[in-house]
Design an enzyme around this catalytic site. Sequence first.
Site, PDB file in Angstrom:
ATOM      1  CG  ASP A   1      -2.268  -7.172  13.423  1.00  0.00           C
ATOM      2  OD1 ASP A   1      -3.366  -6.772  13.826  1.00  0.00           O
ATOM      3  OD2 ASP A   1      -1.512  -6.482  12.713  1.00  0.00           O
TER       4      ASP A   1
ATOM      5  CD  GLU B   1      -9.414  -5.586  10.241  1.00  0.00           C
ATOM      6  OE1 GLU B   1      -8.772  -5.162   9.265  1.00  0.00           O
ATOM      7  OE2 GLU B   1      -9.602  -4.918  11.280  1.00  0.00           O
TER       8      GLU B   1
END
Length: 521
Positions: free
Chosen positions: A25, A194
């Site tokens: 991420d 997301e």
Amino acid sequence: MTPVWTADLGDGTYRNPVLNSDWSDPDVVAVGEDFYLTASSFGRAPGLPLLHSRDLVNWSLIGHALDRLEPAADFAAPRHDRGVWAPSLRYAEGRFWIFWGDPDHGIFQINAERVRGPWSEPHLLKAGKGLIDACPLWDDETGEAYLVHAWAKSRSGVKNRLTGHRMSRDGRTLLDEGKVIVDGDRVPGWFTLEGPKLYRHGGWFWILAPAGGVDTGWQGAFRSRDFFGPYEEKIVLAQGSTDVNGPHQGGWVRTPAGEDWFLHFQARGAYGRVVHLQPMAWDADGWPVLGDGGEPVLVHRKPAAAPQPVEAPATDDAFPGGRYGRQWQWTANQRAGWTVEHGGDGLRLACARSADAHDLRLLPNVLTQRLPAETFTAEVSLELESTEAGARAGLAVLGDAFSWIGLERGADGETRLVHRFAEPVAERERDAAHARVVPGGGHARVVRDAATAGRVRLRVEVSAGARCRFHADIGDGWRPSGPVFVATPWRWVGALLGLFAVAPPGQGSAGAAVFTEFHIN
């Protein structure tokens, strides 16, 4: 020391991934001539790694922004797939900021004047379950500040939507109750939306966010003239004809030369989420175009920047002065006494007493680092300084399944080379090979602090598919041990290399283990 993986090809081009290990991420920010990157650290401590580059290709690890996870009591034991999820790194108001969502507690932020700190204590900006992937924006056009975040269905029962707030410019208070600004259920074909990253460009509010799942999804872009919407959407990066599955969330950065680039991850099983760099342009309608026409590139021209030395995050460690390098993280918040101070080189780990000595997945005192490439060999020397029956120490590959090789003190006073493993469903480890007595490791040999010691050189060779072959040298040359072990990830975390020392429950000191000459090639 030459890195085991280099992205810089030395001819003005680079290859992906630019970070070939589990920097999950990623988010990136440009400050002057420098680029900084952070990534998810989940339940490991210290958390929030900080990487630096001058060209987006060659990176070094310069530290961590989070010394301990909060609430501290919740991370006294391993929480491998919890903790720090999908942070956002920004520079605004003359400060560096990192926002992240902890799915069990809420949205936190920390900030600092300098990237190397000191960083502020974590501030809980929004409490709640399932609040993840938080990203702020300080909008110079309106003078407002905003926050967007996603949702984890496992905690909240909600997913596939993005919620937006107005925020105070000091980053400490949300100014409204929040509003769903993008509902993925209303976008045909989209699911598991997301990882939003929020930007301002060309009079639009932009949200770059992936959907479709980490293994098979795509990267999307949303834009609106107003922060609260409505937003229109477009897929801007997908696997297409490449081998880069599910090109997933990351960050957009503009270089001092005026070029646009996008860093994102690719999920690669036990190797974790490796980081790719994509060129970024804008089409005639003002939408971003990532990679080669919306597909990931494998090799590409480097960003325009001054020549940089070939570099990658450090792996090797001589443990000078008994200290370990920045590349290491514990599997939970560190406690006093896990490392033993001494005047020489080599890492002395106390054989911490634990009722969970039979299962490395339950131990907080495992010192870990990421698998650094698809194929590599890791070696370390170990000396066990303990007379405690059951005291053990070793080199591990740790995930939902684990395997380790090292030394154990027997009830008969002998030190033995042991090799153990556990399957994902197993509740305790068992032997992967027959134990061997280590020469010089019995009671007859007196060493420092009147303990008895055994010495061994340990090795794990990792080949494609995360196939791990363990070896040891107890003075008679390298010998393979046990069958091949295939590493496995945890739910969101790649497999890890680990060093540990542990002993059964009891009273008083159980001795220590000394690790020296950790090397990867």
